[in-house]
Design a protein around this motif. Structure first.
Motif, PDB file in Angstrom:
ATOM      1  N   ASP A 326       0.842  -1.213   0.592  1.00 54.34           N
ATOM      2  CA  ASP A 326       0.203   0.210  -0.251  1.00 54.34           C
ATOM      3  C   ASP A 326       0.960   1.169  -0.101  1.00 54.34           C
ATOM      4  O   ASP A 326       0.620   2.452  -0.794  1.00 54.34           O
ATOM      5  N   HIS A 327       1.829   0.755   1.038  1.00 51.46           N
ATOM      6  CA  HIS A 327       2.171   2.366   0.570  1.00 51.46           C
ATOM      7  C   HIS A 327       3.424   2.501  -0.743  1.00 51.46           C
ATOM      8  O   HIS A 327       3.489   3.680  -1.326  1.00 51.46           O
ATOM      9  N   TYR A 328       4.473   1.723  -0.995  1.00 51.68           N
ATOM     10  CA  TYR A 328       4.913   1.733  -2.097  1.00 51.68           C
ATOM     11  C   TYR A 328       3.270   2.030  -3.614  1.00 51.68           C
ATOM     12  O   TYR A 328       3.841   2.975  -4.374  1.00 51.68           O
ATOM     13  N   ILE A 329       2.510   2.545  -3.807  1.00 55.16           N
ATOM     14  CA  ILE A 329       1.195   1.878  -4.537  1.00 55.16           C
ATOM     15  C   ILE A 329       1.290   3.920  -4.399  1.00 55.16           C
ATOM     16  O   ILE A 329       0.377   4.670  -4.994  1.00 55.16           O
ATOM     17  N   MET A 330       1.063   4.207  -2.840  1.00 62.54           N
ATOM     18  CA  MET A 330       0.280   5.512  -2.657  1.00 62.54           C
ATOM     19  C   MET A 330       1.592   6.509  -2.616  1.00 62.54           C
ATOM     20  O   MET A 330       1.114   7.847  -3.060  1.00 62.54           O
ATOM     21  N   LYS A 331       2.540   6.360  -2.714  1.00 60.58           N
ATOM     22  CA  LYS A 331       3.169   7.187  -2.971  1.00 60.58           C
ATOM     23  C   LYS A 331       3.328   7.642  -4.731  1.00 60.58           C
ATOM     24  O   LYS A 331       4.471   9.091  -5.441  1.00 60.58           O
ATOM     25  N   ILE A 332       3.094   6.646  -5.705  1.00 61.01           N
ATOM     26  CA  ILE A 332       3.181   7.197  -7.155  1.00 61.01           C
ATOM     27  C   ILE A 332       1.807   7.264  -7.797  1.00 61.01           C
ATOM     28  O   ILE A 332       1.802   6.800  -8.471  1.00 61.01           O
ATOM     29  N   SER A 333       0.932   7.444  -6.573  1.00 59.38           N
ATOM     30  CA  SER A 333      -0.504   7.730  -7.178  1.00 59.38           C
ATOM     31  C   SER A 333      -0.387   8.908  -7.588  1.00 59.38           C
ATOM     32  O   SER A 333      -0.283   9.685  -6.855  1.00 59.38           O
ATOM     33  N   VAL A 334      -2.017   9.473  -8.553  1.00 57.31           N
ATOM     34  CA  VAL A 334      -1.841  10.897  -9.049  1.00 57.31           C
ATOM     35  C   VAL A 334      -3.515  10.521  -8.137  1.00 57.31           C
ATOM     36  O   VAL A 334      -4.625  10.386  -8.106  1.00 57.31           O
ATOM     37  N   PHE A 335      -3.504  12.425  -7.513  1.00 56.72           N
ATOM     38  CA  PHE A 335      -4.880  12.427  -6.372  1.00 56.72           C
ATOM     39  C   PHE A 335      -5.540  12.968  -7.541  1.00 56.72           C
ATOM     40  O   PHE A 335      -4.750  14.058  -7.903  1.00 56.72           O
ATOM     41  N   GLY A 337      -7.231  16.717  -8.249  1.00 57.76           N
ATOM     42  CA  GLY A 337      -6.705  18.166  -7.553  1.00 57.76           C
ATOM     43  C   GLY A 337      -5.510  18.119  -7.725  1.00 57.76           C
ATOM     44  O   GLY A 337      -4.657  19.299  -7.106  1.00 57.76           O
ATOM     45  N   LYS A 338      -4.511  17.228  -7.879  1.00 59.39           N
ATOM     46  CA  LYS A 338      -2.935  17.265  -7.486  1.00 59.39           C
ATOM     47  C   LYS A 338      -2.307  16.895  -8.572  1.00 59.39           C
ATOM     48  O   LYS A 338      -1.137  16.051  -8.609  1.00 59.39           O
ATOM     49  N   GLU A 339      -3.003  17.314  -9.940  1.00 57.90           N
ATOM     50  CA  GLU A 339      -2.461  16.282 -11.015  1.00 57.90           C
ATOM     51  C   GLU A 339      -1.060  16.344 -11.008  1.00 57.90           C
ATOM     52  O   GLU A 339      -0.104  15.993 -11.401  1.00 57.90           O
ATOM     53  N   ARG A 340      -0.909  17.643 -10.902  1.00 60.56           N
ATOM     54  CA  ARG A 340       0.450  18.157 -12.033  1.00 60.56           C
ATOM     55  C   ARG A 340       1.515  18.234 -10.810  1.00 60.56           C
ATOM     56  O   ARG A 340       2.857  17.230 -11.074  1.00 60.56           O
ATOM     57  N   GLN A 341       1.334  18.364  -9.387  1.00 60.54           N
ATOM     58  CA  GLN A 341       2.689  18.285  -8.138  1.00 60.54           C
ATOM     59  C   GLN A 341       2.489  16.489  -8.213  1.00 60.54           C
ATOM     60  O   GLN A 341       3.953  15.995  -8.308  1.00 60.54           O
ATOM     61  N   CYS A 342       1.572  15.736  -8.218  1.00 59.38           N
ATOM     62  CA  CYS A 342       1.991  13.911  -8.364  1.00 59.38           C
ATOM     63  C   CYS A 342       2.558  13.738 -10.190  1.00 59.38           C
ATOM     64  O   CYS A 342       3.707  12.814  -9.776  1.00 59.38           O
ATOM     65  N   LYS A 343       2.480  14.014 -10.999  1.00 58.73           N
ATOM     66  CA  LYS A 343       2.985  13.633 -12.111  1.00 58.73           C
ATOM     67  C   LYS A 343       4.401  14.069 -11.966  1.00 58.73           C
ATOM     68  O   LYS A 343       5.302  12.984 -12.649  1.00 58.73           O
ATOM     69  N   ASP A 344       4.346  14.805 -11.745  1.00 59.63           N
ATOM     70  CA  ASP A 344       6.122  16.015 -11.668  1.00 59.63           C
ATOM     71  C   ASP A 344       7.200  15.244 -10.296  1.00 59.63           C
ATOM     72  O   ASP A 344       8.125  14.499 -10.451  1.00 59.63           O
ATOM     73  N   LYS A 345       6.507  14.075  -9.606  1.00 60.97           N
ATOM     74  CA  LYS A 345       7.111  13.788  -8.129  1.00 60.97           C
ATOM     75  C   LYS A 345       6.888  12.208  -9.200  1.00 60.97           C
ATOM     76  O   LYS A 345       8.472  11.635  -8.597  1.00 60.97           O
ATOM     77  N   GLU A 348      10.136  12.805 -11.277  1.00 58.35           N
ATOM     78  CA  GLU A 348      11.198  12.884 -10.939  1.00 58.35           C
ATOM     79  C   GLU A 348      12.054  10.906  -9.570  1.00 58.35           C
ATOM     80  O   GLU A 348      13.049  10.874 -10.128  1.00 58.35           O
ATOM     81  N   ILE A 349      10.886  10.480  -9.746  1.00 54.62           N
ATOM     82  CA  ILE A 349      10.930   8.933  -8.906  1.00 54.62           C
ATOM     83  C   ILE A 349      11.136   8.108 -10.430  1.00 54.62           C
ATOM     84  O   ILE A 349      12.927   7.799 -10.102  1.00 54.62           O
ATOM     85  N   ALA A 350      10.950   8.214 -11.563  1.00 56.01           N
ATOM     86  CA  ALA A 350      11.319   7.473 -12.432  1.00 56.01           C
ATOM     87  C   ALA A 350      12.667   8.270 -12.811  1.00 56.01           C
ATOM     88  O   ALA A 350      13.499   6.964 -13.449  1.00 56.01           O
ATOM     89  N   ASP A 351      12.980   8.847 -12.899  1.00 54.69           N
ATOM     90  CA  ASP A 351      14.037   9.448 -13.177  1.00 54.69           C
ATOM     91  C   ASP A 351      15.419   9.138 -12.468  1.00 54.69           C
ATOM     92  O   ASP A 351      16.316   8.806 -13.161  1.00 54.69           O
ATOM     93  N   HIS A 352      15.147   9.216 -11.126  1.00 57.00           N
ATOM     94  CA  HIS A 352      16.765   8.354 -10.441  1.00 57.00           C
ATOM     95  C   HIS A 352      16.208   7.154 -10.420  1.00 57.00           C
ATOM     96  O   HIS A 352      17.555   6.811 -10.445  1.00 57.00           O
TER      97      HIS A 352
END
Length: 675
Positions: A326-335, A337-345, A348-352
């Motif tokens: 649950d923790h892994y999926i929640m951190k990479i989900s798009v919520f 109202g916060k689409e832009r922030q989640c997609k940027d995050k 960043e994780i995928a680039d890492h």
């Protein structure tokens, strides 16, 4: 997390069967006869992965390693002139540069939120559902590109459980064993394998129970259906196993049982990949490798137990006593109202990950794949240009005919309702047009009644048999598509078996109908005339079935089949020679006349009925009738007695043409590009 806590209720038989599966696994009774060497894994102290999965197993000819490199998938839909939103009409990228390796002896779980591309990746690896998609990249099995032949060395347990409900659990497994196992295996060995798989999956208790059809009849439980899906795929000891949401629809306990079965299979040398949605913490511990996807990009690929450290290194540590999945999926989900922030995050994780040691390790394994000796000359005979089908055309047809016959005659709609419906309708028609005593002479006023009764017989049987088969293919296409692309049987064998299985019922029902109607209506009293009447109805009914098969093959659903069948039949009905004289058909509709089985059948029945009648009594006043014998009736209807042989030939031609059209349509729908 306690397994029993929060557990959904389930049937006692599921609990008992699941327990038997666990005991079977614990006792080492698994029947997957591959390598029994334990897998060995080593990890580097520096945090990056340095493990090898079952080096001894990978050297065996029956073990496979699956690699995929730079998989890019996008839709091929371009912008439309009629689209109001040009942006949404552009090609959509589903997966971007996805690479990975799945080793023998491991269970690799593909996880991610909805829309991450899990099922798309699995379908691409199995060479399925590729229509309208642009797929780039390399997919290799033991260093060899198999493309659609990957089904010969793999099994795919799909999310939807599709079965023929009229068969029992054992009959279903025996059917699959006949078509999926090597032809050199004897019948007794196949039965032994079926029994082994039933014991392994805890299905022995329900082996003689009908599978049933959800929503239409009583079925085996959901847990038994899911285990039957696994048993079906495990019959052939596949070295590569794909599973799409194996825990879907199951409670936490049964989900754990299914995943433990996957782990048992993997320990015997099988390469297992599965997509899974929100597994419990106990289920998550059963996975060896984890592939996390988000927005079509890889977030992590490596040992499942090291994902926690990897997330911690990104500043996203998993809380204590919290389900890591649950923790892994929640951190990479798009919520919302916060689409832009989640997609940027997520980006960043995928680039890492692209610069991480895990990615470098995967790239190194893929690069070294071609250097492995067992990949250059694979020992597995399945890898060496495998044939499309395991068994020959006759064996395919024989097995399919047996299944079609079981489904046909165990169905109460066929065995009871159709026979009863035929008798009731025949009695109603006979009572409406009842003529007594049988064999008495005809009068002028009876001509219209008898002519109308014969044409009503044609109409009744046409709609009864066209609509009786209209749902045949739309309801079976999903199961047929799955089994066909699994390499079990060809389109021709399937279509022929459906045609032959219907023949006995299509012979018996017309005989019952004609035996009632002919004598109640009081048609011409002659043995030869009766059998001509029955033969005509028999050929016409089978022509109607051919037409119904064609419409059924054309239609993607039963609703559409029902919607288009009536408009297609009505023009043929109008030009049948009853509502409009055969000589009065407009020239621009003349082509429809030649496609109408009503016309040919009506002409045969009319001639058969009236050509032997030498006297028709005039019973109207004044005593002046334009018709004095049967030849006058035939002449006024626009029919010619010399056309009987031609009419029979044209009816048979329509029967064959409509069946061929149905087969060609089905063949087109099952072309390889629609996998």
């Amino acid at each position: 997390m306690d397994t029993e806590a929060g557990m959904d209720p389930f049937k006692e038989d599921d609990r008992a069967d699941a327990f038997s599966v666990l005991m079977s696994s614990a006792n080492g009774r698994s029947s997957i006869r591959l390598s029994r060497r334990k897998k060995s894994r080593t990890y580097s102290a520096g945090g990056g992965p340095s493990y090898t999965a079952a080096d001894e197993i990978t050297k065996r000819g029956d073990a496979v390693r699956l690699t995929w490199k730079n998989i890019n998938i996008s839709t091929e839909t371009g912008s439309s002139l009629f689209s109001r939103d040009r942006e949404n009409a552009r090609p959509k990228h589903i997966l971007r540069n996805v690479s990975g390796v799945a080793d023998p002896g491991t269970v690799t779980a593909i996880m991610g939120s909805s829309g991450a591309g899990k099922s798309t990746l699995l379908n691409a690896l199995t060479w399925r559902h590729r229509q309208n998609l642009k797929i780039e990249g390399e997919i290799k099995v033991n260093g060899k590109v198999l493309e659609d032949k990957i089904s010969n060395v793999s099994a795919y347990v799909q999310q939807d459980d599709l079965f023929v409900g009229a068969m029992t659990v054992k009959e279903h497994l025996v059917f699959n064993a006949r078509l999926r196992m090597d032809p050199g295996i004897s019948h007794n060995e196949r039965l032994a394998r079926v029994n082994e798989v039933m014991d392994q999956m805890g299905l022995r208790k329900c082996e003689n129970t009908l599978i049933g059809t959800p929503g239409a009849s009583k079925t085996i439980s959901g847990g038994e259906m899911k285990r039957l899906s696994f048993a079906t795929e495990l019959l052939t000891n596949p070295p590569l196993l794909f599973c799409d949401e194996p825990s879907s629809g199951l409670d936490s306990y049964l989900a754990k049982v299914i995943c433990e079965c996957l782990q048992t299979v993997a320990k015997q040398g099988c390469t297992v990949l599965c997509t899974i949605h929100q597994p419990s913490s106990e289920v998550f511990q059963l996975f060896d490798k984890l592939l996390l996807l988000a927005l079509g990009r890889v977030i992590y690929l490596g040992p499942a137990e090291q994902a926690k450290n990897y997330y911690a290194s990104l500043g996203m540590p998993c809380p204590r006593n919290f389900n890591p999945a649950d923790h892994y999926i929640m951190k990479i989900s798009v919520f919302p109202g916060k689409e832009r922030q989640c997609k940027d995050k997520i980006a960043e994780i995928a680039d890492h990950y692209e610069t991480s040691d895990y990615k470098k390790k995967i790239d190194a394994e893929i690069s070294q794949e071609i250097e492995n000796n067992y990949e250059v000359e694979p020992k597995n005979p399945k890898m060496q240009d495998p044939p499309r089908y395991k068994v020959g055309a006759f064996q395919q047809f024989h097995a399919l005919l047996g299944r079609a016959a079981i489904a046909q005659y165990r169905d109460p709609l066929v065995s009871g309702v159709k026979v009863g419906q035929t008798i009731v309708i025949a009695l109603i028609v006979g009572l409406v047009y009842l003529r007594t005593p049988y064999g008495s002479g005809y009068t002028y006023s009876e001509i219209q009644n008898i002519t109308g009764a014969m044409f009503l017989v044609l109409i009744n049987n046409t709609f009864a048999f066209v609509f009786g088969v209209i749902n045949t293919f739309p309801t079976e296409i999903p199961l047929f598509r799955r089994e066909h692309f699994n390499g079990m049987y060809s389109t021709g064998a399937y279509y022929m078996s459906k045609n032959i299985a219907d023949v006995p019922m299509n012979i018996m029902l017309p005989l019952v109908y004609c035996g009632i109607v002919y004598f109640m209506i009081g048609l011409y009293p002659g043995v030869a005339e009766f059998f001509v009447f029955y033969g005509t109805i028999l050929i016409m009914i089978n022509t109607c079935v051919s037409f119904g098969y064609w419409v059924s093959c054309l239609s993607p659903s039963v609703t559409i089949a029902l919607a288009i069948s009536t408009p297609m039949v009505m023009p043929l009905l109008l030009f049948g020679g009853f509502f409009l004289s055969a000589d009065s058909v407009p020239v621009y509709f003349i082509w429809l006349k030649y496609l109408s089985w009503f016309l040919y059948s009506n002409e045969i029945l009319t001639i058969n009925q009236w050509q032997g009648v030498t006297n028709i009594t005039c019973d109207i006043s004044p005593n002046i009738c334009p018709i004095s014998d049967g030849s006058d009736v035939i002449r006024l209807a626009g029919f010619n007695p010399d056309n009987i042989v031609m009419d029979v030939g044209l009816l048979l031609a329509l029967l064959v043409i409509y069946r061929i059209l149905g087969f060609l349509v089905l063949l087109y729908r099952m072309r390889d590009s629609t996998r």
